[in-house]
Design a protein around this motif. Structure first.
Motif, mmCIF file in Angstrom:
data_model
loop_
_atom_site.group_PDB
_atom_site.id
_atom_site.type_symbol
_atom_site.label_atom_id
_atom_site.label_comp_id
_atom_site.label_asym_id
_atom_site.label_seq_id
_atom_site.Cartn_x
_atom_site.Cartn_y
_atom_site.Cartn_z
ATOM 1 N N ASP A 1 51.455 -8.975 12.777
ATOM 2 C CA ASP A 1 50.228 -9.234 13.530
ATOM 3 C C ASP A 1 50.436 -10.127 14.743
ATOM 4 O O ASP A 1 49.589 -10.157 15.631
ATOM 5 C CB ASP A 1 49.177 -9.893 12.618
ATOM 6 C CG ASP A 1 48.844 -9.033 11.408
ATOM 7 O OD1 ASP A 1 48.112 -8.050 11.574
ATOM 8 O OD2 ASP A 1 49.354 -9.338 10.306
ATOM 9 N N SER A 2 51.530 -10.861 14.787
ATOM 10 C CA SER A 2 51.755 -11.809 15.881
ATOM 11 C C SER A 2 53.075 -11.490 16.561
ATOM 12 O O SER A 2 54.116 -11.377 15.903
ATOM 13 C CB SER A 2 51.770 -13.252 15.343
ATOM 14 O OG SER A 2 52.129 -14.156 16.358
ATOM 15 N N GLU A 3 53.034 -11.377 17.875
ATOM 16 C CA GLU A 3 54.249 -11.101 18.628
ATOM 17 C C GLU A 3 55.202 -12.292 18.619
ATOM 18 O O GLU A 3 56.415 -12.140 18.730
ATOM 19 C CB GLU A 3 53.885 -10.731 20.063
ATOM 20 C CG GLU A 3 55.042 -10.229 20.890
ATOM 21 C CD GLU A 3 54.602 -9.731 22.252
ATOM 22 O OE1 GLU A 3 54.989 -10.372 23.244
ATOM 23 O OE2 GLU A 3 53.873 -8.728 22.321
ATOM 24 N N SER A 4 54.662 -13.508 18.463
ATOM 25 C CA SER A 4 55.503 -14.700 18.445
ATOM 26 C C SER A 4 56.413 -14.751 17.226
ATOM 27 O O SER A 4 57.424 -15.470 17.237
ATOM 28 C CB SER A 4 54.626 -15.960 18.479
ATOM 29 O OG SER A 4 53.823 -15.991 19.639
ATOM 30 N N PHE A 5 56.073 -14.025 16.165
ATOM 31 C CA PHE A 5 56.875 -14.005 14.942
ATOM 32 C C PHE A 5 57.390 -12.605 14.628
ATOM 33 O O PHE A 5 57.775 -12.335 13.496
ATOM 34 C CB PHE A 5 56.044 -14.512 13.753
ATOM 35 C CG PHE A 5 55.560 -15.928 13.899
ATOM 36 C CD1 PHE A 5 56.343 -16.987 13.474
ATOM 37 C CD2 PHE A 5 54.333 -16.205 14.474
ATOM 38 C CE1 PHE A 5 55.904 -18.295 13.601
ATOM 39 C CE2 PHE A 5 53.879 -17.510 14.602
ATOM 40 C CZ PHE A 5 54.671 -18.550 14.171
ATOM 41 N N SER A 6 57.420 -11.716 15.615
ATOM 42 C CA SER A 6 57.738 -10.315 15.348
ATOM 43 C C SER A 6 59.223 -10.076 15.092
ATOM 44 O O SER A 6 59.587 -9.077 14.470
ATOM 45 C CB SER A 6 57.268 -9.448 16.523
ATOM 46 O OG SER A 6 57.842 -9.917 17.732
ATOM 47 N N THR A 7 60.095 -10.948 15.578
ATOM 48 C CA THR A 7 61.530 -10.848 15.305
ATOM 49 C C THR A 7 62.015 -12.194 14.785
ATOM 50 O O THR A 7 61.333 -13.220 14.931
ATOM 51 C CB THR A 7 62.324 -10.462 16.564
ATOM 52 O OG1 THR A 7 62.162 -11.480 17.557
ATOM 53 C CG2 THR A 7 61.843 -9.128 17.123
ATOM 54 N N LEU A 8 63.216 -12.190 14.197
ATOM 55 C CA LEU A 8 63.726 -13.436 13.632
ATOM 56 C C LEU A 8 63.983 -14.474 14.721
ATOM 57 O O LEU A 8 63.689 -15.664 14.529
ATOM 58 C CB LEU A 8 65.021 -13.161 12.850
ATOM 59 C CG LEU A 8 65.669 -14.376 12.183
ATOM 60 C CD1 LEU A 8 64.704 -15.026 11.198
ATOM 61 C CD2 LEU A 8 66.969 -13.984 11.494
ATOM 62 N N SER A 9 64.505 -14.031 15.854
ATOM 63 C CA SER A 9 64.765 -14.989 16.932
ATOM 64 C C SER A 9 63.470 -15.598 17.463
ATOM 65 O O SER A 9 63.377 -16.812 17.689
ATOM 66 C CB SER A 9 65.533 -14.310 18.067
ATOM 67 O OG SER A 9 64.797 -13.210 18.573
ATOM 68 N N ARG A 10 62.439 -14.768 17.628
ATOM 69 C CA ARG A 10 61.153 -15.296 18.101
ATOM 70 C C ARG A 10 60.512 -16.190 17.047
ATOM 71 O O ARG A 10 59.870 -17.194 17.386
ATOM 72 C CB ARG A 10 60.219 -14.143 18.464
ATOM 73 C CG ARG A 10 60.686 -13.345 19.676
ATOM 74 C CD ARG A 10 59.714 -12.237 20.018
ATOM 75 N NE ARG A 10 60.172 -11.478 21.178
ATOM 76 C CZ ARG A 10 59.446 -11.242 22.258
ATOM 77 N NH1 ARG A 10 58.221 -11.710 22.351
ATOM 78 N NH2 ARG A 10 59.934 -10.542 23.263
ATOM 79 N N ALA A 11 60.666 -15.846 15.778
ATOM 80 C CA ALA A 11 60.109 -16.681 14.715
ATOM 81 C C ALA A 11 60.783 -18.045 14.677
ATOM 82 O O ALA A 11 60.121 -19.076 14.469
ATOM 83 C CB ALA A 11 60.261 -15.970 13.367
ATOM 84 N N MET A 12 62.100 -18.086 14.902
ATOM 85 C CA MET A 12 62.805 -19.364 14.908
ATOM 86 C C MET A 12 62.364 -20.217 16.088
ATOM 87 O O MET A 12 62.212 -21.442 15.952
ATOM 88 C CB MET A 12 64.314 -19.118 14.941
ATOM 89 C CG MET A 12 64.855 -18.461 13.683
ATOM 90 S SD MET A 12 66.650 -18.262 13.685
ATOM 91 C CE MET A 12 67.171 -19.976 13.544
#
Length: 486
Positions: free
Chosen positions: A309-320
């Motif tokens: 639901d959130s692009e900021s957490f859509s991949t592991l790198s972005r989630a970190m």
């Protein structure tokens, strides 16, 4: 990544494009250019119906004509170069379109600038720049000279093999920092030279293009496109060297910062920060093993929790990255609550308690404990910065009056007594008194000899004696209390 908002770092020129089209505004009129765009759009369908030749280059080179933009296209780049002769500035404009499988089109425009020459500046700006560059180059060469002189003197003074001598007496953290700064400076010089060469090549090609356009006999379209393609490759090479130069110049101040800490280490009050980090390094190493384990687990948890639901957490790198920002008070609650207010609150509260309230405060406690210990060890030293400045001025005055002997002379006299054997001198356990220094060092005064021995004694006590710590008395006191009770 095509489904996500593109990053500015992805806007570099496409190295191997599948299809390439040149829109030559100086060779073709407006009607021809518009007709070329129509042929690219409909795959030469209008050209076939009008019984005319298709103007699209990709259709001419393929067996089956098809639209220039099809369902397999992932990215389209429109690039052009502008030259501002008034400021001597090249501007490369990159307009990028990304097409994802859902039909969404994302656009990102990047404009990069590069000077047509280093010396295309006002004299008021050029003279200080050249002067500071020469001073910087002189300081770098001087540092190389000092380091090489130290290496050669160690190799000549020691009787072991040179690599063993370097490993035992030279290789260390601060010397490594010095050589890293030398290599970084060399990289800056190399990329600056490469940028100057490529910029000169771009200027020459631009002059050839202007000369060919103003001549009476214009070259053929194929030759003109080849020249433009060569010019475009030179432009890409110039901007590539500029990006590498900027990256090296971005890292260089960080290395200079470490060299500042090396200088601060010579002053006890300024060295408190570095000594604190050194003393806490062992505890911090074990702490960061735990911290990174928990942090990566929380980032993976956020990826599974918010990723859909959130692009900021859509991949592991972005989630970190988003989790790191949340640790320091930067988060988008409106974006997180898309999965549900109470579900988001559960994850966010757990993350804040574990990562911020517990782990980061534990890190602060480790640093504060080490800082308190270092401060306790340096409390007896009254060498504040201004006191040390006054001491330097006093020594300079005594040197001029001939009432002070340099420390190097004292060291050479001690080394002479041991037949120039440094290891033998360092392993000597004999007690040295001020009278001994008066006998072996010419022109040594009693005040200086006494001051040297007093400082040497304090330095030995500081390096070999552990500071007072109340925890060392807890167990003996507990045993005494238990004995008295029985």
């Amino acid at each position: 990544e095509e489904e996500l908002t593109p990053d500015m770092g992805l806007t570099s020129s496409i190295q191997s494009p599948t299809r390439e089209e040149w829109l030559l505004t100086d060779r073709e009129d407006h009607h021809t250019l518009m007709q070329r765009l129509v042929d690219m759009e409909d795959g030469c369908t209008s050209a076939s119906s009008a019984s005319r030749q298709c103007l699209c280059e990709s259709c001419q080179n393929s067996h089956v004509p098809h639209p220039w933009l099809d369902e397999l296209t992932q990215r389209v780049e429109i690039s052009f170069v502008a030259y501002n002769a008034q400021y001597g500035l090249y501007s490369l404009t990159l307009v990028n379109f990304w097409f994802n499988r859902g039909g969404h089109v994302r656009k990102l425009v990047d404009v990069q600038g590069c000077w047509a020459g280093v010396f295309l500046r006002e004299s008021g700006d050029l003279v200080p720049m050249i002067l500071t560059d020469f001073i910087w180059l002189f300081m770098v060469l001087r540092m190389v000279k000092v380091e090489l002189k130290e290496i050669i003197s160690l190799i000549l003074a020691k009787k072991t093999r040179f690599y063993q001598t370097l490993m035992d007496h030279y290789v260390g953290f601060w010397n490594t920092v010095d050589w890293i700064s030398v290599f970084a400076a060399s990289a800056v010089i190399a990329y600056f030279a490469a940028l100057s060469v490529t910029t000169s090549a771009v200027n020459s090609l631009l002059g050839e293009l202007v000369a060919s356009s103003s001549s009476r006999e214009l070259p053929s379209k194929e030759m003109y496109i080849d020249t433009l393609r060569t010019f475009g490759q030179a432009i890409d090479s110039m901007y590539s060297n500029q990006r590498r130069l900027k990256f090296c110049m971005c890292l260089y101040p960080l290395i200079i910062m470490l060299r500042f800490f090396k200088s601060f280490d010579a002053q006890p009050r300024l060295a408190i920060v570095t000594h604190t980090l050194v003393r806490a390094s062992n505890d911090m190493l074990h702490f960061f093993i735990i911290f990174l384990s928990v942090y990566i687990c929380m980032a993976i948890n956020a990826l599974l929790y918010f990723g859909r639901d959130s692009e900021s957490f859509s991949t592991l790198s972005r989630a970190m990255v988003s989790c790191f920002q949340a640790c320091f008070g930067v988060w988008d609650w409106h974006d997180m609550e898309q999965v549900g207010i109470f579900k988001s609150f559960q994850w966010f509260a757990f993350f804040m308690v574990v990562m911020v309230l517990v782990l980061l405060n534990m890190l602060l406690a480790i640093l504060m404990e080490a800082y308190g210990t270092v401060m306790a060890m340096s409390m007896g030293e009254a060498n504040y910065v201004f006191d040390q400045m006054a001491s330097i001025l006093r020594r300079a005055r005594l040197y001029r009056q001939g009432a002070r002997v340099p420390i190097k002379t004292v060291w050479e006299a001690l080394l002479f007594q041991e037949c120039d054997d440094e290891e033998r001198l360092l392993q000597n356990d004999d007690v040295i008194l001020p009278e001994y220094l008066l006998d072996i060092v010419p022109q040594m005064t009693w005040e200086q000899a006494e001051r040297i021995m007093e400082k040497a004694k304090n330095e030995w006590i500081q390096q070999n004696e552990e500071p007072f710590w109340h925890g060392a008395f807890e167990r003996p006191i507990a045993r005494c209390a238990a004995y008295l009770e029985t």
